[in-house]
Design a protein around this motif. Structure first.
Motif, PDB file in Angstrom:
ATOM      1  N   GLY A  39       0.824  -1.191   0.000  1.00 41.02           N
ATOM      2  CA  GLY A  39       0.000   0.000   0.000  1.00 41.02           C
ATOM      3  C   GLY A  39       0.862   1.247   0.000  1.00 41.02           C
ATOM      4  O   GLY A  39       2.022   1.209   0.410  1.00 41.02           O
ATOM      5  N   VAL A  40       0.298   2.342  -0.461  1.00 40.78           N
ATOM      6  CA  VAL A  40       0.944   3.646  -0.400  1.00 40.78           C
ATOM      7  C   VAL A  40       0.300   4.397   0.756  1.00 40.78           C
ATOM      8  O   VAL A  40      -0.933   4.521   0.801  1.00 40.78           O
ATOM      9  CB  VAL A  40       0.752   4.431  -1.716  1.00 40.78           C
ATOM     10  CG1 VAL A  40       1.319   5.846  -1.585  1.00 40.78           C
ATOM     11  CG2 VAL A  40       1.399   3.717  -2.874  1.00 40.78           C
ATOM     12  N   THR A  41       1.104   4.864   1.681  1.00 38.97           N
ATOM     13  CA  THR A  41       0.537   5.568   2.828  1.00 38.97           C
ATOM     14  C   THR A  41      -0.142   6.856   2.369  1.00 38.97           C
ATOM     15  O   THR A  41       0.376   7.586   1.530  1.00 38.97           O
ATOM     16  CB  THR A  41       1.608   5.879   3.892  1.00 38.97           C
ATOM     17  OG1 THR A  41       2.660   6.626   3.293  1.00 38.97           O
ATOM     18  CG2 THR A  41       2.155   4.614   4.514  1.00 38.97           C
ATOM     19  N   VAL A  42      -1.324   7.084   2.913  1.00 41.75           N
ATOM     20  CA  VAL A  42      -2.075   8.303   2.626  1.00 41.75           C
ATOM     21  C   VAL A  42      -2.368   9.073   3.917  1.00 41.75           C
ATOM     22  O   VAL A  42      -2.947  10.148   3.876  1.00 41.75           O
ATOM     23  CB  VAL A  42      -3.386   8.020   1.847  1.00 41.75           C
ATOM     24  CG1 VAL A  42      -3.079   7.488   0.465  1.00 41.75           C
ATOM     25  CG2 VAL A  42      -4.293   7.070   2.603  1.00 41.75           C
ATOM     26  N   GLY A  43      -1.950   8.518   5.034  1.00 43.35           N
ATOM     27  CA  GLY A  43      -2.108   9.128   6.343  1.00 43.35           C
ATOM     28  C   GLY A  43      -1.246   8.363   7.323  1.00 43.35           C
ATOM     29  O   GLY A  43      -0.602   7.368   6.952  1.00 43.35           O
ATOM     30  N   PRO A  44      -1.229   8.767   8.582  1.00 41.43           N
ATOM     31  CA  PRO A  44      -0.366   8.091   9.555  1.00 41.43           C
ATOM     32  C   PRO A  44      -0.746   6.633   9.818  1.00 41.43           C
ATOM     33  O   PRO A  44       0.107   5.835  10.198  1.00 41.43           O
ATOM     34  CB  PRO A  44      -0.515   8.939  10.817  1.00 41.43           C
ATOM     35  CG  PRO A  44      -1.776   9.713  10.635  1.00 41.43           C
ATOM     36  CD  PRO A  44      -1.979   9.874   9.158  1.00 41.43           C
ATOM     37  N   ASP A  45      -2.000   6.286   9.594  1.00 43.69           N
ATOM     38  CA  ASP A  45      -2.439   4.909   9.843  1.00 43.69           C
ATOM     39  C   ASP A  45      -3.338   4.396   8.718  1.00 43.69           C
ATOM     40  O   ASP A  45      -4.165   3.512   8.922  1.00 43.69           O
ATOM     41  CB  ASP A  45      -3.156   4.802  11.186  1.00 43.69           C
ATOM     42  CG  ASP A  45      -4.451   5.612  11.237  1.00 43.69           C
ATOM     43  OD1 ASP A  45      -4.689   6.441  10.330  1.00 43.69           O
ATOM     44  OD2 ASP A  45      -5.234   5.404  12.184  1.00 43.69           O
ATOM     45  N   THR A  46      -3.170   4.947   7.504  1.00 42.17           N
ATOM     46  CA  THR A  46      -3.965   4.503   6.361  1.00 42.17           C
ATOM     47  C   THR A  46      -3.068   4.331   5.141  1.00 42.17           C
ATOM     48  O   THR A  46      -2.043   4.999   5.000  1.00 42.17           O
ATOM     49  CB  THR A  46      -5.088   5.505   6.019  1.00 42.17           C
ATOM     50  OG1 THR A  46      -4.530   6.794   5.806  1.00 42.17           O
ATOM     51  CG2 THR A  46      -6.147   5.556   7.109  1.00 42.17           C
ATOM     52  N   ALA A  47      -3.491   3.413   4.277  1.00 38.21           N
ATOM     53  CA  ALA A  47      -2.752   3.151   3.041  1.00 38.21           C
ATOM     54  C   ALA A  47      -3.730   2.773   1.934  1.00 38.21           C
ATOM     55  O   ALA A  47      -4.746   2.125   2.193  1.00 38.21           O
ATOM     56  CB  ALA A  47      -1.736   2.032   3.248  1.00 38.21           C
ATOM     57  N   ARG A  48      -3.394   3.177   0.717  1.00 42.24           N
ATOM     58  CA  ARG A  48      -4.154   2.789  -0.475  1.00 42.24           C
ATOM     59  C   ARG A  48      -3.514   1.519  -1.026  1.00 42.24           C
ATOM     60  O   ARG A  48      -2.330   1.500  -1.348  1.00 42.24           O
ATOM     61  CB  ARG A  48      -4.139   3.898  -1.523  1.00 42.24           C
ATOM     62  CG  ARG A  48      -5.008   3.578  -2.738  1.00 42.24           C
ATOM     63  CD  ARG A  48      -5.115   4.755  -3.703  1.00 42.24           C
ATOM     64  NE  ARG A  48      -5.490   6.003  -3.048  1.00 42.24           N
ATOM     65  CZ  ARG A  48      -6.721   6.354  -2.684  1.00 42.24           C
ATOM     66  NH1 ARG A  48      -7.736   5.535  -2.921  1.00 42.24           N
ATOM     67  NH2 ARG A  48      -6.965   7.513  -2.104  1.00 42.24           N
ATOM     68  N   ILE A  49      -4.285   0.442  -1.142  1.00 35.76           N
ATOM     69  CA  ILE A  49      -3.771  -0.858  -1.581  1.00 35.76           C
ATOM     70  C   ILE A  49      -3.328  -0.771  -3.043  1.00 35.76           C
ATOM     71  O   ILE A  49      -4.043  -0.238  -3.879  1.00 35.76           O
ATOM     72  CB  ILE A  49      -4.838  -1.955  -1.372  1.00 35.76           C
ATOM     73  CG1 ILE A  49      -5.197  -2.068   0.111  1.00 35.76           C
ATOM     74  CG2 ILE A  49      -4.380  -3.285  -1.933  1.00 35.76           C
ATOM     75  CD1 ILE A  49      -4.025  -2.389   1.029  1.00 35.76           C
ATOM     76  N   CYS A  50      -2.143  -1.321  -3.320  1.00 35.89           N
ATOM     77  CA  CYS A  50      -1.509  -1.205  -4.650  1.00 35.89           C
ATOM     78  C   CYS A  50      -1.515  -2.486  -5.465  1.00 35.89           C
ATOM     79  O   CYS A  50      -1.048  -2.472  -6.602  1.00 35.89           O
ATOM     80  CB  CYS A  50      -0.049  -0.784  -4.506  1.00 35.89           C
ATOM     81  SG  CYS A  50       0.201   0.782  -3.744  1.00 35.89           S
ATOM     82  N   ASN A  51      -1.928  -3.582  -4.897  1.00 39.04           N
ATOM     83  CA  ASN A  51      -1.982  -4.809  -5.683  1.00 39.04           C
ATOM     84  C   ASN A  51      -3.231  -5.600  -5.334  1.00 39.04           C
ATOM     85  O   ASN A  51      -3.915  -5.318  -4.368  1.00 39.04           O
ATOM     86  CB  ASN A  51      -0.699  -5.638  -5.552  1.00 39.04           C
ATOM     87  CG  ASN A  51      -0.366  -6.044  -4.145  1.00 39.04           C
ATOM     88  OD1 ASN A  51      -0.205  -5.205  -3.268  1.00 39.04           O
ATOM     89  ND2 ASN A  51      -0.247  -7.321  -3.924  1.00 39.04           N
ATOM     90  N   VAL A  52      -3.518  -6.568  -6.185  1.00 38.84           N
ATOM     91  CA  VAL A  52      -4.757  -7.332  -6.065  1.00 38.84           C
ATOM     92  C   VAL A  52      -4.552  -8.490  -5.082  1.00 38.84           C
ATOM     93  O   VAL A  52      -3.530  -9.163  -5.117  1.00 38.84           O
ATOM     94  CB  VAL A  52      -5.222  -7.818  -7.463  1.00 38.84           C
ATOM     95  CG1 VAL A  52      -4.210  -8.709  -8.117  1.00 38.84           C
ATOM     96  CG2 VAL A  52      -6.575  -8.460  -7.409  1.00 38.84           C
ATOM     97  N   PRO A  53      -5.508  -8.719  -4.183  1.00 38.39           N
ATOM     98  CA  PRO A  53      -5.357  -9.817  -3.224  1.00 38.39           C
ATOM     99  C   PRO A  53      -5.688 -11.184  -3.835  1.00 38.39           C
ATOM    100  O   PRO A  53      -6.633 -11.321  -4.605  1.00 38.39           O
ATOM    101  CB  PRO A  53      -6.349  -9.468  -2.117  1.00 38.39           C
ATOM    102  CG  PRO A  53      -7.350  -8.582  -2.754  1.00 38.39           C
ATOM    103  CD  PRO A  53      -6.664  -7.876  -3.891  1.00 38.39           C
ATOM    104  N   PHE A  54      -4.886 -12.171  -3.466  1.00 39.90           N
ATOM    105  CA  PHE A  54      -5.147 -13.551  -3.866  1.00 39.90           C
ATOM    106  C   PHE A  54      -6.072 -14.259  -2.884  1.00 39.90           C
ATOM    107  O   PHE A  54      -6.796 -15.165  -3.258  1.00 39.90           O
ATOM    108  CB  PHE A  54      -3.840 -14.356  -3.938  1.00 39.90           C
ATOM    109  CG  PHE A  54      -3.021 -14.047  -5.143  1.00 39.90           C
ATOM    110  CD1 PHE A  54      -3.378 -14.540  -6.387  1.00 39.90           C
ATOM    111  CD2 PHE A  54      -1.897 -13.263  -5.052  1.00 39.90           C
ATOM    112  CE1 PHE A  54      -2.630 -14.258  -7.515  1.00 39.90           C
ATOM    113  CE2 PHE A  54      -1.134 -12.970  -6.165  1.00 39.90           C
ATOM    114  CZ  PHE A  54      -1.500 -13.465  -7.390  1.00 39.90           C
TER     115      PHE A  54
END
Length: 167
Positions: A39-54
């Motif tokens: 994930g790419v952090t977008v806040g101190p405790d949040t992230a935008r997921i960058c890949n697809v989950p298996f």
């Protein structure tokens, strides 16, 4: 339990973090109880997921998740706080079907829709796909259903939107 193979290489950039998801393994399926997604952090405790989950259900590439950081520095997903509108679909070719065990054949059949995704491993040609929010959902669903009916693959929609359900 350990994380499933393959361990995806860390994306380039300082803001990337591995966010771990815990879940109960499904009977008759892979024995893992966690999956790490970049994930790419977008806040101190949040992230935008960058890949697809298996393996993790209920999350798609582009979703923002809140995480808790443990004493060892591992980031554990706590909740999805902002859906991306994308869907996650997993496709497993039927070994005795027309596509054989070819993950590439799955990608080729779905390439006209511009879906991005990854393959779990050569031994298990599970293909995890991100279906963008603006994709042709009815045509994708029709192709997936036709492929399943004709013995090409099995598939599951692991994270869907209202638009997917309505298509």
């Amino acid at each position: 339990m350990t994380s499933p193979a393959p361990d995806r290489n860390r994306p380039i950039g300082e803001r990337h973090v591995k966010v771990w998801f815990r879940f109960t393994p499904r009977e008759g399926w892979l024995p893992y109880d966690r999956e790490g997604l970049w994930g790419v952090t977008v806040g101190p405790d949040t992230a935008r997921i960058c890949n697809v989950p298996f393996l993790q259900d209920g999350v798609a590439e582009g979703d923002v998740v809140r995480f808790l950081t443990d004493a060892h520095g591992a980031h554990w997903a706590a909740e999805r706080v902002e859906p991306s509108g994308n869907c996650t679909v997993r496709v497993l070719p039927v070994p005795t079907g027309p596509l054989g065990r070819s993950a590439q054949a799955v990608h080729d059949r779905l390439a006209p829709f511009g879906l991005g995704g990854e393959t779990f491993s050569p031994e298990l040609p599970l293909v995890a796909l991100t279906v963008p929010a603006d994709a042709d959902l009815p045509a994708i669903k029709a192709t997936l259903l036709r492929g399943q009916a004709e013995g090409w693959w099995h598939f599951e929609a692991a994270c869907v939107t209202d638009a997917w359900r309505a298509a």
